[in-house]
Design an enzyme around this catalytic site. Structure first.
Site: not given
Length: 371
Positions: A18, A113-114
């Site tokens: 993350d 983003d993850e």
């Protein structure tokens, strides 16, 4: 594609990566004058905008993602607003995923983003999943000048919980023998999928920790929480058999909001609906897609839930259209003097022409797991 053939086992090695306040960190990286200052990325306060990301400096004032921009500016009038630059974020995300693919093809991107990685078997034949996570974190800093937090464990639920323990730039490992104890001590507010409203209901039932949740039967949890009861029953026992799905294609994109206090005022309900529409617009732009079918989800105070849908010939992607259709659908509902505890808007029949449906099953190995 790298696909090793091994016998199946019940234990996996899963990493959840993350990025740390991704959009805000990119803006602070690219503009030195923003560094160390309260900053949000998203719609400005004089519009019907929503915060997409808040810097750690802004979070000190209680400002978080999905918050209406007008609320954020009220919390800190000196807040810096920066417009979203999805082209830049997507470019960085591509670099990060290339790093992931150096170790495994079993990468499930949850957002720009993850991501989840199944490294039970990995291309570099590295024994420890925690070592892979460290290599990934180091490579991300070298390639992007940004930091990421990683969690490592035996399933997706635990890996995600681990990644939330030591932000920013952290690494947490939950070993198989520690999984139950870890879940038991968690406040139920920390569980993914348990928001403020559900947490309040659990508190009213005497459920405050994972240990409390674990004591409840499946029948009881289904009675109080419907289908979600199955999920709560399993995660209370640290169980999650969901595979890491490589190249997963989204079937819908949307957003929903549960309210701490039930809503009955129509103007307030429409205001909330407009904020949700703004979030949906952001997410459609993030994924470079549009939808043709809009579904409105309404949950009442008695937990009854209804949906209403409309399919348009022209693709739907802009907030004005999203809100107008959702508004029409909402006003067609006979509320029968009932108040509302949740609203949601979802777009399906997405324009995903460039994507293909490829579901990759998880890979396992025999023997004891080593982290």
């Amino acid at each position: 594609m790298f696909v090793p053939q091994k016998c199946l086992s019940l234990t996996r090695k899963i990493i959840h990566v993350d990025m740390d306040v991704f959009y805000a960190s990119v803006e602070q990286r690219d503009n030195p004058s923003y560094r160390g200052k309260p900053l949000v990325v998203g719609g400005s306060a004089n519009q019907r905008g929503v915060v997409a990301a808040a810097s750690y400096e802004a979070r000190k004032f209680g400002i978080y993602s999905a918050m209406p921009s007008v609320t954020a500016i009220a919390k800190y009038p000196g807040l810096i607003f920066v417009r979203l630059r999805f082209d830049v974020y997507r470019e960085i995300s591509t670099l990060i995923h290339a790093i992931f693919k150096h170790y495994t093809d079993l990468v499930e991107g949850v957002a720009l983003d993850e991501a989840y990685l199944d490294v039970t078997e990995n291309k570099q034949n590295i024994l420890y999943a925690s070592t892979i996570a460290r290599h990934i974190k180091t490579a991300i800093v070298q390639e992007t000048k940004l930091t990421a937090t990683a969690g490592v464990s035996i399933n997706k639920f635990l890996a995600k919980m681990a990644s939330g323990q030591n932000k920013p730039n952290g690494l947490t490992v939950i070993l198989p023998q520690d999984a139950i104890a870890f879940v038991e001590q968690l406040p139920i507010e920390k569980f993914p999928g348990i928001g403020e409203v559900t947490a309040a209901k659990m508190h009213s039932l005497g459920i405050h920790t994972g240990a409390d949740l674990k004591e409840r039967s499946l029948t009881e949890l289904i009675h109080h929480f419907g289908k979600a009861g199955h999920y709560y029953y399993k995660i209370a026992k640290a169980e999650d058999d969901r595979p890491v799905e490589a190249n997963r294609v989204r079937k819908s994109i949307g957003a929903e909001n549960s309210f701490a206090q039930d809503l009955s005022d129509i103007s307030q309900i429409l205001q909330e609906l407009e904020q949700i529409a703004s979030l949906v617009e952001q997410r459609l732009e993030q994924h470079e897609t549009r939808g043709h079918t809009l579904t409105l989800k309404v949950k009442f105070s008695d937990y009854r839930q209804i949906t209403r849908s409309k399919t348009a010939i022209a693709p739907i992607s802009e907030i004005d259209t999203i809100f107008e259709i959702a508004k029409i659908l909402f006003l067609s509902i006979d509320l029968e003097n009932r108040s509302i505890r949740l609203l949601g808007i979802f777009l399906s029949n997405l324009d995903n022409a460039k994507q293909t449906q490829v579901i990759q099953l998880p890979l396992f190995q025999n023997g004891n797991i080593i982290f």
